[in-house]
Design a protein around this motif. Structure first.
Motif: not given
Length: 100
Positions: A47-60, A78-83
């Protein structure tokens, strides 16, 4: 083309835990390791710092033990991302910094 790869180990940990991404800061990819105390359906998304989902890494479904996921952030700014990881009952979030 998927943004991640998942690896696993057979050691059974005592609880669900997520480690800090390595390397961090990173460019263009980073690895996040996590452990499951039981078999579970795991989701991990970036997720971005604004809370938008940018990628799904695992869903299984994954077995108990140590796992790792690689996030290739080529094409992301570039920037801060949350996993954010979830095993269905517990959610844990780690911060990753992409520097280009």
């Amino acid at each position: 083309e998927t943004p991640s790869e998942v690896g696993e180990s057979k050691d059974i940990p005592a609880s669900f835990a997520v480690e800090r991404p390595f390397p961090n800061p990173f460019n263009p990819s980073t690895t996040v390791s996590f452990t499951l105390a039981r078999d579970a359906h795991v989701t991990a998304a970036v997720y971005s710092v604004t809370g938008q989902k940018a990628a799904v890494l695992v869903d299984s479904p994954l077995s108990a033990g140590r796992h790792s996921v690689v996030w290739n952030a080529a094409g992301m700014p570039s920037g801060v991302w949350f996993v954010r990881f979830s095993d269905g009952s517990v959610t844990k979030t780690v911060r990753a910094v992409l520097v280009k």
